[in-house]
Design an enzyme around this catalytic site. Structure first.
Site: not given
Ligand SMILES: NC(=O)c1ccc[n+]([C@@H]2O[C@H](COP(=O)([O-])OP(=O)(O)OC[C@H]3O[C@@H](n4cnc5c(N)ncnc54)[C@H](OP(=O)(O)O)[C@@H]3O)[C@@H](O)[C@H]2O)c1
Length: 298
Positions: A10-11, A98, A101, A124
């Site tokens: 993921g990101q 994590y 907001d 979500y």
């Molecule tokens: N992005 C934002 O703007 C934001 C803002 C606030 C908080 N957050 C929080 O920060 C954290 C990281 O966010 P991110 O943007 O880095 O998320 P992301 O890019 O969507 O990555 C999510 C990760 O979770 C994995 N995942 C999803 N379903 C899964 C499953 N069933 N089993 C195992 N792994 C699984 C994905 O694997 P695949 O790639 O293989 O699907 C990916 O590696 C999350 O908790 C998110 O809620 C994000």
């Protein structure tokens, strides 16, 4: 220190694998090596590694799609963190998790602090809040770090979208009434590693990191010191774009969120105040524009 990192494609997880590696042994797992929809797989991931620290960078992050997949969102955002917290407590490990907001409704009008009451507007956000609560109720050593508008240049994000549109559209319309903290995934990953490095420098053995984190267990807002509207953010992306000559966009026009209906409701003002994190760890994340410039110089 042995660290189990979940979600390394993921990101955030991709950046974490790089920043955590100097701290010790990092075992990085993602789907399908671990499937958070399968409780046994989730528990086995932890039991097989026996980590000192679990860093959970996974999430069901498709905010609009979650409206039609509430069970899947809950399994990944609520149930899986609960299982990880249970496994961490049983093992005597710590969990870094994590959150978002979006747990707030956006009506406060000034940066939210950790003691402000959440009121999530969509599936979500509801599932993320329930995940926070499950981790807190399980107890043990945990940090819940609430992020805001996170981006990377590797995966689809607001930054990559604006750059893409700027190559195709003469005029862009960006909302002025959504306010938040843009945060580069790398700066969040670096600050996570720095706080673990600080803990390990203050303890004598690998297991010492757990009581060090337990003393600081809790919820923290984890963003830079300042916020912006999507309109301001988009303008900065265009200004800092190192390949500006490829842009065809001539103007960015202000717009309002209600002109772009989406399946999920989002908070309008979700800026976070991060003083608790600064006071506890003595670390600060950079101003959003500084981080954006560094991200775009790569
Ligand atoms: N992005 C934002 O703007 C934001 C803002 C606030 C908080 N957050 C929080 O920060 C954290 C990281 O966010 P991110 O943007 O880095 O998320 P992301 O890019 O969507 O990555 C999510 C990760 O979770 C994995 N995942 C999803 N379903 C899964 C499953 N069933 N089993 C195992 N792994 C699984 C994905 O694997 P695949 O790639 O293989 O699907 C990916 O590696 C999350 O908790 C998110 O809620 C994000």
């Amino acid at each position: 220190m042995r660290i189990l990192l979940l979600g390394n494609t993921g990101q955030l997880g991709w950046e974490l694998e790089r920043t955590l590696t100097p701290l010790g042994e990092v075992v990085a797992l993602d789907y399908p090596a671990v499937n958070l929809l399968d409780e046994a797989s989730t528990r086995q991931a932890v039991r097989g590694v026996v980590p000192h620290v679990i860093v959970n960078a996974t999430g069901y992050t498709a905010v609009d799609k979650a409206e039609s997949e509430p069970d899947k969102a809950a399994a990944i955002n609520t149930r899986a963190p609960a299982i990880l917290a249970e496994e961490a407590r049983t093992l005597g490990a710590a969990l870094i998790h994590y959150s978002t907001d979006y747990v707030f409704d956006g009506l406060k009008g000034s940066p939210y602090v950790e003691s402000d009451a959440p009121n999530p507007l969509g599936v979500y956000a509801q599932t993320k809040l329930a995940g926070e609560q499950a981790v807190q109720q399980t107890g043990g050593a945990f940090l819940i770090l609430r992020l805001s508008w996170m981006y990377s240049l590797r995966r689809d994000s607001f930054v990559t979208k604006v750059l893409g549109w700027s190559r195709q559209q003469r005029s862009l319309r960006m909302v002025t009434d959504q306010i938040g903290n843009p945060i580069w995934a790398r700066t969040a990953a670096e600050a996570t590693a720095q706080l673990l490095a600080m803990g390990s420098a203050n303890t004598v053995s690998s297991t010492g990191i757990v009581p060090w984190l337990a003393e600081r267990s809790g919820l923290y807002h984890f963003v830079g010191p300042d916020h912006a509207s999507r309109y301001e953010w988009a303008q900065a992306i265009l200004r800092l774009d190192p390949r500006r000559t490829e842009q065809v966009t001539e103007q960015v026009l202000p717009a309002l969120t209600n002109e772009f209906p989406t399946p999920a409701r989002r908070p309008l003002f979700s800026a976070l105040g991060c003083q608790r994190f600064v006071d506890t760890f003595g670390l600060r994340l950079p101003p959003w524009e500084t981080a954006l410039r560094l991200a775009m110089e790569i």
